[in-house]
Design a protein around this motif. Structure first.
Motif, PDB file in Angstrom:
ATOM      1  N   PRO A 343       0.870  -1.229  -0.059  1.00 45.94           N
ATOM      2  CA  PRO A 343       0.097  -0.118  -0.190  1.00 45.94           C
ATOM      3  C   PRO A 343       0.816   1.210   0.067  1.00 45.94           C
ATOM      4  CG  PRO A 343      -1.081  -1.703   1.391  1.00 45.94           C
ATOM      5  CD  PRO A 343       0.380  -2.057   0.958  1.00 45.94           C
ATOM      6  N   ASP A 344       1.927   1.257   0.580  1.00 47.45           N
ATOM      7  CA  ASP A 344       2.711   2.730   0.695  1.00 47.45           C
ATOM      8  C   ASP A 344       3.541   3.024  -0.357  1.00 47.45           C
ATOM      9  OD1 ASP A 344       3.260   4.707   2.813  1.00 47.45           O
ATOM     10  OD2 ASP A 344       5.529   4.077   1.979  1.00 47.45           O
ATOM     11  N   ARG A 346       2.322   1.985  -3.473  1.00 49.07           N
ATOM     12  CA  ARG A 346       1.208   2.310  -4.346  1.00 49.07           C
ATOM     13  C   ARG A 346       0.690   3.822  -3.940  1.00 49.07           C
ATOM     14  NH1 ARG A 346      -3.280  -1.609  -6.147  1.00 49.07           N
ATOM     15  NH2 ARG A 346      -1.942  -3.215  -7.050  1.00 49.07           N
ATOM     16  N   LYS A 347       0.716   4.054  -2.947  1.00 51.51           N
ATOM     17  CA  LYS A 347       0.171   5.387  -2.271  1.00 51.51           C
ATOM     18  C   LYS A 347       1.046   6.715  -2.975  1.00 51.51           C
ATOM     19  CE  LYS A 347       0.712   6.332   1.963  1.00 51.51           C
ATOM     20  NZ  LYS A 347       0.507   6.223   3.703  1.00 51.51           N
ATOM     21  N   GLY A 348       2.425   6.118  -2.801  1.00 45.81           N
ATOM     22  CA  GLY A 348       3.248   7.282  -3.279  1.00 45.81           C
ATOM     23  C   GLY A 348       3.380   7.357  -5.019  1.00 45.81           C
ATOM     24  N   LEU A 350       0.806   6.656  -6.836  1.00 45.42           N
ATOM     25  CA  LEU A 350      -0.659   7.114  -7.153  1.00 45.42           C
ATOM     26  C   LEU A 350      -0.758   8.654  -6.781  1.00 45.42           C
ATOM     27  CD1 LEU A 350      -2.930   4.523  -6.012  1.00 45.42           C
ATOM     28  CD2 LEU A 350      -2.824   5.191  -8.276  1.00 45.42           C
ATOM     29  N   ARG A 351       0.257   9.183  -5.972  1.00 45.08           N
ATOM     30  CA  ARG A 351       0.282  10.558  -5.644  1.00 45.08           C
ATOM     31  C   ARG A 351       0.743  11.309  -6.784  1.00 45.08           C
ATOM     32  NH1 ARG A 351      -0.294  14.127  -1.434  1.00 45.08           N
ATOM     33  NH2 ARG A 351       1.080  16.010  -1.958  1.00 45.08           N
ATOM     34  N   THR A 562      -8.118   7.422 -10.695  1.00 46.01           N
ATOM     35  CA  THR A 562      -7.071   8.385 -10.154  1.00 46.01           C
ATOM     36  C   THR A 562      -7.872   9.674  -9.572  1.00 46.01           C
ATOM     37  OG1 THR A 562      -5.723   7.561 -12.102  1.00 46.01           O
ATOM     38  CG2 THR A 562      -5.147   9.389 -10.953  1.00 46.01           C
ATOM     39  N   PHE A 565      -8.826   8.877  -6.342  1.00 45.60           N
ATOM     40  CA  PHE A 565      -7.691   8.697  -5.404  1.00 45.60           C
ATOM     41  C   PHE A 565      -7.360  10.271  -5.140  1.00 45.60           C
ATOM     42  CE2 PHE A 565      -3.029   9.449  -4.646  1.00 45.60           C
ATOM     43  CZ  PHE A 565      -2.672   8.696  -3.581  1.00 45.60           C
ATOM     44  N   TYR A 566      -7.228  11.300  -5.912  1.00 45.26           N
ATOM     45  CA  TYR A 566      -7.021  12.616  -5.692  1.00 45.26           C
ATOM     46  C   TYR A 566      -7.873  13.223  -4.857  1.00 45.26           C
ATOM     47  CZ  TYR A 566      -5.658  17.665  -6.557  1.00 45.26           C
ATOM     48  OH  TYR A 566      -5.332  18.835  -6.212  1.00 45.26           O
ATOM     49  N   ARG A 569      -7.417  11.488  -1.272  1.00 47.10           N
ATOM     50  CA  ARG A 569      -6.150  11.263  -0.643  1.00 47.10           C
ATOM     51  C   ARG A 569      -5.407  12.634  -0.528  1.00 47.10           C
ATOM     52  NH1 ARG A 569      -3.727   7.500   2.911  1.00 47.10           N
ATOM     53  NH2 ARG A 569      -4.911   5.726   2.881  1.00 47.10           N
TER      54      ARG A 569
END
Length: 596
Positions: A343-344, A346-348, A350-351, A562, A565-566, A569
């Protein structure tokens, strides 16, 4: 070894479906600039960037420029690449056809700028400075200067620079001391030293045209006493060739953290011959044409580096096997799972993806308005376009470069130890990205420009119009199935931005330190809202195309994911920024110098 592929699918989605590039062909002089033709031009540009410029990016960084007794030699491959770049017409894409340009919309060059910066930022500096010199001359030069210098700048045989900074005068240009003394023949003798001059000396072109800020003998103090002069490295001959060497020399080059293949020079002017550009004591007006163009280009540098860093971090995350997924093995036949399952990681990634695609859309929204501002027959449309370009210029420059640097760091972290190693390429992107937050006006200066000049401009008209545009799209999306949450989130952040704007207006009027203390947070707050606005527009288009059964389904579904996500997050960071703004200047200004 790193890799790069121009994101043409995303670019075409934005140009065709979100920003309607087709409207440009309806503007006077752009009749041939159809969407199909622009697609073809950009496809050719992408190939050039991928196949010619990207392969010499790492080697250029490793070799750097060579300085020997006033002469600069660019790294291996740069001279050949530039010769091909000019021969293929890339220097002339958006230049005036009356002086040898191709006369395409500025939007075309705007997109090409992003691709250049992804492929080879150092290389992009050379033609980028030349285009800036072209912009200042086409706007403020006399017809005689245009005829003598523009064709050579446009065909790429001559380069250009902007010479502002002095050792004692960076942001505060009002204290420059370079002087210009009138001569009997109508020229001026320019004397002084300029530092940090990108592309100030090199071996790519046969001549270099310097645009230099200087003071006349009768100049008033401050910025109201600055004039702009054109000072070529070689004086042109009557037939337009290269004549005698002018009295301008390169004293040294800087040894820098990044963009090492771009020559950053100290230039000495010793009674060098120059010609005035524009009117006496009004050089800042002429130079701001070049500076504003450069600020938008620097914003695209942040985006371009963030894009290429993302591509390489994503490829690594898909291939690197480390550990197992928290919910059980996803690569049962292997010794471990790809790190993309975590997850971490992916989070980076995706950001970066969400910011890249949103920032690209925002940049293109501004780019297309540059053409509308200059060409649209309706004065009201031209004014609206100009307002948006003015308001968003500091946001594009500062927000895109701040997030670009953050994103290259996230990309490096994705590679772990390998990110810190030169051969993987990411560390160069981090180093290169750092300068974009500094030159063409530091990002703190951009924030002050936004709150001190752009917000109150025309009685607040620019920012009110921006609020209206965002609010209209929020209201429209609120009743669209599947977009209700996105509209609600953006509407909430827009309210926070409006609240911060009112707060700055009230406090800043009474105490300017209040505006200064909040400026950077305010710019970022506006940046997040502006990018959110673009994501709402992209999600609206993607949803409509999916409902109609048109377009690439996987691409469109990824857009919607996406966007979610924006809004879930990234956009919530506006709340923290508002809280910081509300805290005021007191926690900052309460310290005496001795207490730091």
């Amino acid at each position: 070894m790193p890799a790069y592929k121009a994101p043409l699918d995303d670019i075409r989605f934005l140009l065709h479906d979100v920003h309607d590039i087709g409207q440009l062909a309806a503007l006077p002089g752009f009749e041939d600039a159809t969407p199909e033709m622009i697609d073809e031009v950009l496809a050719g540009g992408a190939t050039f960037c991928e196949e010619v410029l990207f392969p010499i990016n790492q080697s250029g960084d490793a070799e750097g420029v060579h300085f020997d007794r006033g002469e600069v030699r660019t790294p291996a491959g740069f001279k050949e690449a530039y010769a091909r770049y000019a021969a293929d017409g890339w220097t002339a894409v958006a230049a005036d056809a009356n002086y040898g340009g191709q006369g395409l919309p500025e939007m075309t060059r705007f997109v090409m700028e992003e691709l250049l910066c992804s492929a080879n930022l150092s290389f992009s500096m050379y033609p980028g400075l030349s285009h800036g010199a072209y912009s200042a001359l086409i706007s403020h030069g006399s017809e005689e200067l245009k005829q003598r210098f523009l064709p050579k700048l446009i065909d790429g045989s001559w380069g250009g620079t902007m010479c502002l900074t002095e050792a004692h005068a960076g942001t505060d240009l009002g204290i420059i001391t370079t002087k210009a003394v009138p001569a009997a023949d109508g020229t001026y003798a320019i004397t002084g030293q300029k530092i940090f001059i990108s592309a100030g000396e090199h071996d790519l072109t046969e001549n270099i045209v310097h645009l230099v800020l200087a003071r006349l003998p009768d100049a008033p103090s401050g910025t109201k006493g600055i004039s702009l002069f054109l000072v070529p490295k070689f004086l042109p001959t009557a037939d337009g060739g290269v004549g005698a060497r002018n009295a301008v020399t390169c004293g040294s080059v800087e040894h820098k953290m990044g963009i090492k293949a771009s020559a950053t020079c100290v230039l000495d002017f010793d009674n060098a011959t120059g010609w005035m550009v524009g009117e006496a004591h009004k050089g800042m007006r002429a130079m701001f044409v070049m500076m504003n163009s450069a600020r938008l280009a620097v914003g695209l540098q942040g985006l371009g580096l963030s894009e290429v860093a993302y591509q390489n971090a994503l490829a690594y995350a898909k291939e690197r096997l480390q550990g197992r997924s928290l919910t059980g093995p996803k690569n049962a036949g292997g010794v471990a799972d790809p790190i993309l399952v975590h997850p971490d990681v992916r989070k980076g990634l995706l950001r970066i993806k969400a910011l890249n695609e949103g920032m690209r859309s925002l940049a293109y929204a501004v780019g297309i308005r540059i053409d509308l501002e200059h060409r649209h027959p309706d004065a009201a449309v031209r004014q609206d376009a100009e307002d948006m370009v003015q308001l968003m210029t500091p946001v594009i420059k500062a927000f895109l470069t701040d997030k670009g640097f953050d994103n290259t760091n996230i990309a490096l972290q994705t590679l772990g130890g390998h990110g810190y190693i030169k051969e993987y390429g990411i560390e160069q992107y981090v180093r290169d990205a750092r300068i974009a937050q500094i030159y063409e006006g530091t990002n703190a200066v951009q924030a002050l420009d936004l709150v001190g000049r752009k917000l109150p401009m025309e009685g607040g008209r620019l920012v009110r119009r921006f609020f209206e545009l965002v609010k209209a799209d929020v209201d429209a999306a609120a009743s669209v199935d599947g977009l209700e949450d996105a509209a609600k989130a953006l509407g909430g952040s827009l309210y926070q931005l409006q609240k911060a704007t009112m707060l700055l207006a009230e406090r800043g009027f009474a105490n300017p330190d209040e505006a200064g203390a909040a400026a950077t947070e305010y710019l970022h707050l506006m940046g997040y809202v502006a990018v959110g606005w673009q994501w709402l527009r992209m999600a609206t288009v993607a949803g409509a195309k999916l409902a109609a059964g048109t377009g690439d389904r996987r691409f469109l579904e990824a857009k919607l994911k996406t966007a979610r996500f924006y809004f879930a997050r990234v956009l919530p960071e506006t709340g923290t920024l508002l809280a910081a703004i509300q805290s005021g200047a007191a926690p900052i200004m309460a310290f005496d110098a001795a207490e730091f």
